[in-house]
Design a protein around this motif. Structure first.
Motif, PDB file in Angstrom:
ATOM      1  N   ARG A 819      -9.808   4.716  14.425  1.00 29.87           N
ATOM      2  CA  ARG A 819      -9.391   5.990  15.021  1.00 29.87           C
ATOM      3  C   ARG A 819      -7.891   6.049  15.255  1.00 29.87           C
ATOM      4  N   THR A 820      -7.291   4.959  15.703  1.00 25.69           N
ATOM      5  CA  THR A 820      -5.867   4.968  16.048  1.00 25.69           C
ATOM      6  C   THR A 820      -4.994   4.229  15.039  1.00 25.69           C
ATOM      7  N   GLY A 821      -5.618   3.476  14.159  1.00 19.40           N
ATOM      8  CA  GLY A 821      -4.837   2.661  13.228  1.00 19.40           C
ATOM      9  C   GLY A 821      -4.258   1.410  13.862  1.00 19.40           C
ATOM     10  N   GLU A 822      -4.622   1.139  15.130  1.00 22.60           N
ATOM     11  CA  GLU A 822      -4.101  -0.042  15.820  1.00 22.60           C
ATOM     12  C   GLU A 822      -4.586  -1.327  15.131  1.00 22.60           C
ATOM     13  N   VAL A 823      -3.658  -2.247  14.935  1.00 26.47           N
ATOM     14  CA  VAL A 823      -4.004  -3.537  14.341  1.00 26.47           C
ATOM     15  C   VAL A 823      -4.435  -4.482  15.461  1.00 26.47           C
ATOM     16  N   LEU A 824      -5.693  -4.876  15.447  1.00 27.98           N
ATOM     17  CA  LEU A 824      -6.200  -5.785  16.475  1.00 27.98           C
ATOM     18  C   LEU A 824      -5.875  -7.245  16.165  1.00 27.98           C
ATOM     19  N   TRP A 825      -5.805  -7.551  14.888  1.00 30.25           N
ATOM     20  CA  TRP A 825      -5.394  -8.903  14.468  1.00 30.25           C
ATOM     21  C   TRP A 825      -4.916  -8.835  13.032  1.00 30.25           C
ATOM     22  N   GLU A 826      -3.892  -9.668  12.714  1.00 26.68           N
ATOM     23  CA  GLU A 826      -3.386  -9.732  11.352  1.00 26.68           C
ATOM     24  C   GLU A 826      -2.764 -11.107  11.137  1.00 26.68           C
ATOM     25  N   GLY A 827      -2.948 -11.653   9.971  1.00 28.06           N
ATOM     26  CA  GLY A 827      -2.376 -12.962   9.672  1.00 28.06           C
ATOM     27  C   GLY A 827      -2.837 -13.468   8.322  1.00 28.06           C
ATOM     28  N   GLU A 828      -2.528 -14.747   8.051  1.00 27.37           N
ATOM     29  CA  GLU A 828      -3.010 -15.370   6.829  1.00 27.37           C
ATOM     30  C   GLU A 828      -4.539 -15.463   6.876  1.00 27.37           C
TER      31      GLU A 828
END
Length: 875
Positions: A819-828
């Motif tokens: 809904r918001t495009g918020e990134v909750l987690w990102e990484g390798e």
């Protein structure tokens, strides 16, 4: 037991555990094995073209000059490389050191440390602390030189800490500081190691701390160093066996049956047999070989002859492919061992056999054994064939030479009559000139190794024989036919054996064969007399303790890795090494002694075994980590439970209902069952945990769609067969565990459907959809397919819907709130392997609850089995 390995330095005799026969295998006490004087000796002459002389000491000097030319950029590395080249050349002419008396001396003198390239250095007590510079392999600090008593080996115990982004190296330099005696990398964190390296020609050594390829600064603290000198050989073994690494060799052997695996009923202990197969019939005291690669030796046949059976079967299959008929003229190009046997087999078929070889000695030998005529010059040979065939040409030509040149192929085409047959048996160039091939309409055939069944997993590994009426001559029947011909005196392979070498003398024999400018002997056998040395373990022990291993520290759990395949050695062990406070690798169990032995020695492992029982009966092991093929998991878990050992088993837990029932009953029968953990790692990934946290307080059930683009795996791959159980059971179980993790409730219903592949080579168990409803009302769907592309589409995507929101997981690289495009987690990419193992270690060490409850593990496995039944229409 003793096994011959090859490496870049030559041949060596390594100590190995005796293999344990698996289902369908035969354990053989080898008496003779055949050296392939072509492939095995060629591997000891790296980079040489046919006819090219080996490099001289002068050539080595030129190579050294090349390294010196690089000294301006890498001075210390260049000097060290030159010294290594010089040392190897000098070492070849040095006498072997005399064995020392049985003694051990402590070094009591002070160790004087000095800074070399370290940017910071502070000595204190017997150690120091330093900060490394930014060089790639620069020396940072070293001790003064310490004398080595004659006939001894220095043993250096060192304890300290490495802080920073990568490892540091601790090792020993020979006198003058130009040549490494040996070194070992120490990973970040506390370390305790024991360095044992044979000093070679060096009479003095220095201890060195160096960079290990990491250009960023590190802090290295050495807290304790102790040195002692021990006899180079003690209890008939070297102080360290860690350098006994290499690749296995051998593919033709003969001996006596010691034991048979389950499913073998026509052989028993005491039977004399011949066995074949690269990687199976190794040069070793004992070999475990699949039944279809073993045949009984007929009465009256010498075991020396039986040891040539694999080569004989290759020759016989070539003759069968040629289909010679009585009275025909047949040519054999190349009179090495296979060519010699081929000529004898053809003569026994009643044909006129003409042979060609560049070596006059081999031609003469073939004439003595039944060759009608032959030549060493191609043009003269063409005239000979013309005259002996009435100008028509040869009816059949068998190419048994070994060369990358196309010359044998084109000579065969020139020799053949119109509509003749050319059979390729040897490894030769395959670019025939078109004129003769086309004009004569020649039938060109390939002969594949020992015969039908070779390279067929179902035949070789699973023991499925071909029906006699439809495949008259399988590889096993070829082996038997060859031995029967020899026993009847119709062929004489014993006359081709030119040398017999005892196994302990094999390294010297290989070196002589590699250095010799003379033509290689036709056949060299290795003999395996009984071991007469008194050793710590019996010669037939299924478990050995490797000399020079790293001592086990007091704190962490001591575990054994069962199955030394790629996943276990390159994923599980490295992840567990990141928690040295929790795990210590003390043992490796594997049926492949070479692969597991290399890994165990490279990692300073103490125990190397071929049988799980060697670990289960040892109270020094706390944990078993199984990374074997899937069909072995359930039995190993049951055995671990009954032995009171905690067990981590890579998924799946079981591949049949019967196996799952055995595991569940074994667990239930124990009042305090050891902890069982299955490698359902994805629930521990940061991406999946981020979704779980985001939906922790949800008010509605979940709707989850998991799409997995698995990529195509052929139906005959082991994963798809009885060893793997298929991809639904073997991989989709990960997804079912994720559903259980997200829903937090037991499964209530299951519905699954697969594609109908018809006659296409696609399987239902890796092209299907499964929908699971859970007790909390959540609905989870898996779409698993092998029909998609390997590129352009990520492997895994998960969409989770609840409470008017959606969460999207992209290939375990990112989780977003839709809904918001918020990134909750990102990484390798992180699929949770380290977190899974770390929590498992913590639970074992503290007595806390298992990271996944045993009941959930059983439920997830049952879900996979139920879906498998539905996909195949089973009730």
């Amino acid at each position: 037991m003793r096994q011959i390995l090859l490496n870049s330095a030559g041949a060596l005799v390594a100590r190995m555990p005796r293999p344990t026969p698996a289902r369908g295998e035969v354990l053989v006490r080898v008496r003779y094995s055949l050296i392939s004087t072509g492939t095995e000796i060629a591997s000891l002459r790296p980079g040489l073209a046919p006819g090219e002389a080996p490099p001289t000491l002068g050539d080595r000097a030129k190579l050294a000059a090349t390294y010196l030319g690089l000294a301006a950029r890498h001075p210390r590395k260049a000097v060290r490389r030159v010294a290594e080249i010089a040392y190897r050349e000098v070492r070849k002419v040095l006498p072997e050191p005399a064995p020392a008396e049985s003694r051990s001396e402590l070094f009591s003198g002070p160790i004087a440390w000095r800074r070399v390239d370290a940017t910071h250095f502070a000595a204190g007590g017997s150690g120091f602390e330093l900060t490394t510079d930014s060089s790639e392999f620069g020396y940072q600090a070293m001790s003064g030189e310490i004398a080595i008593p004659a006939g001894t080996v220095p043993i250096v115990e060192v304890r300290g800490t490495v802080s920073g982004p990568g490892p540091a190296s601790v090792g020993l330099l020979g006198e003058g500081g130009a040549e490494w005696i040996g070194s070992r990398n120490q990973s970040p964190g506390a370390f305790e190691d024991r360095l044992i390296f044979a000093p070679g020609a060096s009479t003095r050594f220095s201890i060195v701390v160096a960079n290990a390829g990491v250009k960023s600064p590190l802090t290295v603290r050495i807290d304790h160093v102790a040195i002692r000198f021990a006899p180079a050989v003690e209890d008939n073994l070297p102080q360290s066996e860690l350098d006994q690494q290499g690749w296995n060799v051998g593919y033709s052997a003969a001996g006596e049956v010691v034991a048979v695996g389950a499913g073998v009923s026509d052989l028993s202990a005491g039977d004399l047999v011949a066995c074949g197969g690269a990687g199976k019939a190794n040069h070793a005291d004992y070999v475990a070989v699949p039944r279809n690669l073993v045949c009984r030796v007929p009465a009256g046949c010498d075991l020396k002859v039986a040891a040539t059976t694999t080569v004989g079967a290759i020759a016989l299959q070539g003759v069968r492919r040629a289909e010679p008929q009585l009275g025909e003229t047949v040519c054999v190009l190349g009179l090495g061992l296979i060519g010699q046997i081929t000529a004898q087999l053809l003569a026994a078929n009643g044909v006129t056999v003409l042979g060609f070889d560049l070596d006059a000695g081999r031609l003469a030998r073939a004439r003595e054994l039944g060759l009608c005529d032959g030549e060493t010059d191609p043009e003269r040979f063409q005239r000979l064939v013309r005259d002996r065939s009435g100008g028509q040409g040869a009816d059949r030509v068998l190419i048994t030479a070994a060369t990358k040149s196309d010359a044998p192929m084109n000579l065969a085409m020139a020799l053949s009559r119109r509509k003749g047959c050319v059979v390729i048996v040897g490894d030769v160039g395959l670019h025939p000139k078109r004129d003769d091939f086309y004009r004569k309409e020649i039938d060109l055939r390939m002969s594949t190794s020992y015969g039908p069944g070779r390279y067929d997993r179902a035949y070789e590994e699973e023991g499925r024989d071909y029906p006699f009426a439809y495949v008259r001559w399988t590889l096993n029947r070829n082996m038997r036919a060859y031995l029967e011909l020899a026993a009847a005196g119709r062929i004489h392979p014993e006359s081709l054996v030119e040398r017999v070498v005892a196994v302990n003398d094999a390294p010297r024999a290989y070196a002589e064969l590699a250095k010799s400018d003379a033509p290689a002997p036709l056949a060299v056998l290795i003999e395996y007399p009984d071991e007469t040395r008194a050793l710590p373990e019996p010669p037939d022990a299924a478990r050995i303790v490797i000399r020079g291993h790293r001592p086990a520290p007091a704190g962490p759990l001591k575990y054994a890795l069962v199955g030394a395949g790629a996943f276990g050695t390159s994923m599980l062990v490295p992840q567990m090494a990141r928690r040295p406070d929790r795990f210590f690798l003390r043992g490796v169990v594997s049926r492949n002694a070479t692969t597991s032995g290399n890994f165990a020695r490279a990692n300073q492992v103490e125990v190397l075994a071929s049988d799980l029982e060697a670990v289960l009966s040892d109270p020094g092991f706390d944990l078993v980590v199984s990374a074997t093929r899937h069909n072995e998991h359930a039995d190993q878990v049951v055995r671990c439970l009954q032995a009171g050992k905690a067990v981590f088993v890579e998924k799946p837990l079981a591949i049949t209902w019967e196996e799952l029932d055995r595991v569940a009953r074994a667990h239930a029968d124990l009042e305090r069952a050891p902890m069982v953990m299955v490698g359902f790692n994805r629930r521990f990934s940061p991406a999946m945990r981020a979704i779980r946290e985001a939906t922790a307080n949800r008010k509605t059930p979940l709707v989850v769609h998991y799409r997995l683009n698995g990529g195509y795996i052929p139906p005959d791959h082991w994963i798809q067969g009885p060893q793997g159980g298929g991809r639904n059971i073997g991989e989709a179980c990960h997804m079912y565990d994720c559903f259980r993790f997200l829903a937090g409730a037991p499964v209530a219903s299951i519905e699954a459907a697969a594609i109908d592949p018809g006659a296409l080579p696609y399987l239902r168990s890796d092209n299907f959809s499964a929908t699971l409803r859970y007790a909390d009302g959540s609905l989870c769907t898996l779409t698993y397919t092998a029909l998609g592309p390997r590129e352009g589409l990520p492997k895994e995507r998960v969409e989770v819907f609840c409470d008017g929101e959606a969460y999207v997981l992209d290939d375990y690289r990112r989780v977003t709130r839709a809904r918001t495009g918020e990134v909750l987690w990102e990484g390798e990419v992180d699929k949770g392997h380290f977190e899974e193992l770390s929590r498992f270690g913590d639970a074992l060490a503290t007595g806390g609850p298992a990271p996944i409850a045993f009941e959930e593990i059983v439920e997830t496995t049952a879900v996979a089995l139920e879906i498998e039944d539905q996909l195949h229409g089973r009730a």
